[in-house]
Design a protein around this motif. Structure first.
Motif, PDB file in Angstrom:
ATOM      1  N   ARG A 152      -5.002 -42.159  29.592  1.00 12.71           N
ATOM      2  CA  ARG A 152      -6.011 -41.117  29.790  1.00 12.71           C
ATOM      3  C   ARG A 152      -5.442 -39.899  30.518  1.00 12.71           C
ATOM      4  O   ARG A 152      -5.822 -38.767  30.223  1.00 12.71           O
ATOM      5  N   ALA A 153      -4.581 -40.132  31.475  1.00 10.09           N
ATOM      6  CA  ALA A 153      -4.136 -39.035  32.350  1.00 10.09           C
ATOM      7  C   ALA A 153      -2.838 -38.392  31.897  1.00 10.09           C
ATOM      8  O   ALA A 153      -2.612 -37.207  32.140  1.00 10.09           O
ATOM      9  N   LEU A 154      -1.958 -39.159  31.243  1.00 13.99           N
ATOM     10  CA  LEU A 154      -0.632 -38.636  30.873  1.00 13.99           C
ATOM     11  C   LEU A 154      -0.672 -38.159  29.428  1.00 13.99           C
ATOM     12  O   LEU A 154      -0.165 -38.806  28.519  1.00 13.99           O
ATOM     13  N   LYS A 155      -1.259 -36.994  29.242  1.00 14.64           N
ATOM     14  CA  LYS A 155      -1.553 -36.528  27.896  1.00 14.64           C
ATOM     15  C   LYS A 155      -0.481 -35.630  27.300  1.00 14.64           C
ATOM     16  O   LYS A 155      -0.635 -35.132  26.197  1.00 14.64           O
ATOM     17  N   ASN A 156       0.604 -35.386  28.018  1.00 14.09           N
ATOM     18  CA  ASN A 156       1.696 -34.587  27.478  1.00 14.09           C
ATOM     19  C   ASN A 156       2.966 -34.915  28.251  1.00 14.09           C
ATOM     20  O   ASN A 156       2.939 -35.663  29.247  1.00 14.09           O
ATOM     21  N   ASN A 157       4.079 -34.380  27.805  1.00 11.46           N
ATOM     22  CA  ASN A 157       5.373 -34.730  28.401  1.00 11.46           C
ATOM     23  C   ASN A 157       5.504 -34.258  29.841  1.00 11.46           C
ATOM     24  O   ASN A 157       6.202 -34.880  30.649  1.00 11.46           O
ATOM     25  N   VAL A 158       4.844 -33.157  30.182  1.00  6.93           N
ATOM     26  CA  VAL A 158       4.910 -32.654  31.557  1.00  6.93           C
ATOM     27  C   VAL A 158       4.240 -33.647  32.507  1.00  6.93           C
ATOM     28  O   VAL A 158       4.777 -33.972  33.572  1.00  6.93           O
ATOM     29  N   MET A 159       3.067 -34.156  32.121  1.00  5.83           N
ATOM     30  CA  MET A 159       2.373 -35.135  32.964  1.00  5.83           C
ATOM     31  C   MET A 159       3.165 -36.441  33.040  1.00  5.83           C
ATOM     32  O   MET A 159       3.225 -37.084  34.095  1.00  5.83           O
ATOM     33  N   LEU A 160       3.799 -36.837  31.928  1.00  2.00           N
ATOM     34  CA  LEU A 160       4.664 -38.008  31.955  1.00  2.00           C
ATOM     35  C   LEU A 160       5.817 -37.821  32.930  1.00  2.00           C
ATOM     36  O   LEU A 160       6.180 -38.731  33.672  1.00  2.00           O
ATOM     37  N   ALA A 161       6.395 -36.629  32.919  1.00  5.89           N
ATOM     38  CA  ALA A 161       7.517 -36.338  33.808  1.00  5.89           C
ATOM     39  C   ALA A 161       7.078 -36.377  35.270  1.00  5.89           C
ATOM     40  O   ALA A 161       7.807 -36.880  36.142  1.00  5.89           O
TER      41      ALA A 161
END
Length: 468
Positions: A152-161
């Motif tokens: 739900r929260a990690l919706k793109n590579n920036v948030m994953l990083a």
């Protein structure tokens, strides 16, 4: 006339009770959520999300995450504060009071009952077996919740990083939780203010989990601001005064009547201090609480904190409820002229009171202003980045929990200049591993209800202990 805080993007104001959700139905839902709130904050938030967003459709995805992001910034248990926030959104102050109180009541009663067993009967094999199985189920629930919240929260590579950097910082480098949150907030604020797509709420590349996320407009609350949620400085001052008095007046009375050195005065003062510094959840503060309770106050014997944590892990409610066990034992062992069990009960009630009354204060004081700022791009970016960082922190806690559930011995070892907690492989608890794998299969593969998973694991743990 009310004094309001204008949002950068004007929002439609909705009447306070146009969502059509009866208060009685909401009470029943909050009872259900409280009864299923096992597995620490990750599991509890996942239960709330599943019931309130996916099943009942009372609140939209973005609004749920916005409320969660605010609660993550506060001291105290974020899951209980999220319940207060959403209860308040739905049914004003009484909704927040009912939701927040019901969220902790089952855990309080369960830990109180287990505390009686602990001091009267010691380590009963029956209770040990139940705890053994429940710990395996809780581990599976936490891992499952990490996956769900992450999607739900990690919706793109920036948030994953950001989540990955958060995990590395706390797991490998031992960075303080407040530092991680502050750094993520600054990054998110700057990204949101610059208008970068990765920091927009609802934006990004990866899916939000199974199915399509519920939009705020399609929820029962809709996307407007309920009339009672509009900021009102006068109301904020009044509610702050009431909850400050409820929190601090009992502390002042105890110190005045009993003196600074009385066990009840010490409990009230110590846990009032903890109520304003417990950022990052229970694990972030438990080491300090244990050290003070053992070395400074003499409330606990070494190792008893883990027994209390076992109670909190395997009963519904916030993990910080373990402090109730500390207050219980502290008053039990220094009862003065009171019956030890009566003193212990009063100690548990006092500890719970000064720990959770401030949580209502933080929500009722700040939530109206935060709710009006849902359209603020910079704030939304900061809070989204903080949520991503917290996913990394929760993963760290899940690994910590796994090490201590699946292995009997965990030691600190230097690795590449770092000090890491590593398991002694020969100490693997194969019964715990088997129960955990079974619980994970039930959750991940078959989507079994949490209650059934907990019951099955408890029965399995009890059986293994009886035949051992």
């Amino acid at each position: 006339m009310s004094t309001t805080l204008e949002s950068p993007s004007a929002e439609r104001v909705a009447p306070g009770h146009d969502h059509g959700i009866p208060f009685g139905e909401a009470v029943r839902v909050w009872v259900r959520i409280a009864a299923l709130s096992f597995g620490g904050p990750a599991g509890q938030i996942a239960v709330m999300h599943r019931i309130l967003v996916e099943e009942k459709r009372w609140i939209g995805e973005n609004r749920f995450l916005h409320a969660l992001n605010y609660c993550m910034l506060l001291p105290g248990p974020e899951a209980q504060q999220l319940a207060v926030y959403i209860g308040w959104l739905l049914h004003k102050t009484k909704g927040g009071l009912v939701a927040g109180t019901l969220f902790i009541l089952p855990g309080f009663l369960s830990i109180l009952a287990l505390s009686y067993v602990y001091v009267l009967f010691g380590n009963v094999p029956l209770v040990e077996g139940l705890f053994f199985g429940l710990k395996a189920a809780v581990l599976a629930i936490v891992l499952h919740a990490v996956q769900r919240i992450g999607k739900r929260a990690l919706k793109n590579n920036v948030m994953l990083a950001i989540a990955a950097a958060s995990f590395v910082a706390i797991f490998f480098l031992g960075a303080p939780f407040p530092f991680i949150i502050f750094a993520a907030g600054i990054i998110g604020y700057l990204g949101g203010r610059a208008g970068l797509p990765a920091f927009k709420v609802g934006g990004g590349g990866h899916g939000a989990g199974s199915g399509v996320a519920l939009s705020d407009a399609d929820s029962a609350l809709s996307d407007g601001v309920p009339a009672h949620a509009r900021p009102n400085v006068g109301w904020s001052l009044r509610v702050s005064a009431v909850f400050l008095a409820l929190w601090l007046v009992p502390v002042v009375v105890l110190v005045t009547l009993l003196g600074w050195d009385n066990v009840f005065s010490r409990i009230a003062l110590f846990f009032s201090q903890m109520a304003v510094v417990t950022f990052g959840g229970a694990y972030a503060v438990l080491a300090y609480v244990a050290q003070q309770a053992v070395e400074t106050y003499g409330w606990l014997q070494p190792g008893e904190m883990l027994d209390g944590l076992g109670m909190a892990e395997t009963t519904p409610g916030p993990l910080i409820m373990v402090v109730q066990f500390v207050g219980f034992l502290g008053a039990y062992r220094d009862a003065g002229g009171l019956d030890p069990l009566l003193a212990a009960t009063l100690g548990a009630i006092l500890t719970t009171w000064v720990t959770f009354v401030p949580c209502f204060l933080w929500i009722f004081l700040g939530a109206p202003f935060v709710e009006r700022l849902r359209g603020n791009a910079a704030l939304s970016g900061a809070l989204s980045a903080i949520t991503a960082a917290v996913v990394g922190v929760i993963l760290n806690l899940a690994i910590w929990f796994a090490l201590h559930v699946l292995f009997r011995t965990v030691v600190e070892k230097p690795v590449l200049g770092l000090t890491l907690d590593l398991p002694v492989l020969a100490s693997a608890d194969w019964a715990a591993i088997a129960l955990t794998v079974a619980a994970m299969l039930a959750l991940f593969r078959f989507g079994a209800p949490i209650g059934w998973v907990l019951a099955g694991a408890a029965a399995g743990g009890l059986l293994l202990r009886l035949v051992a």
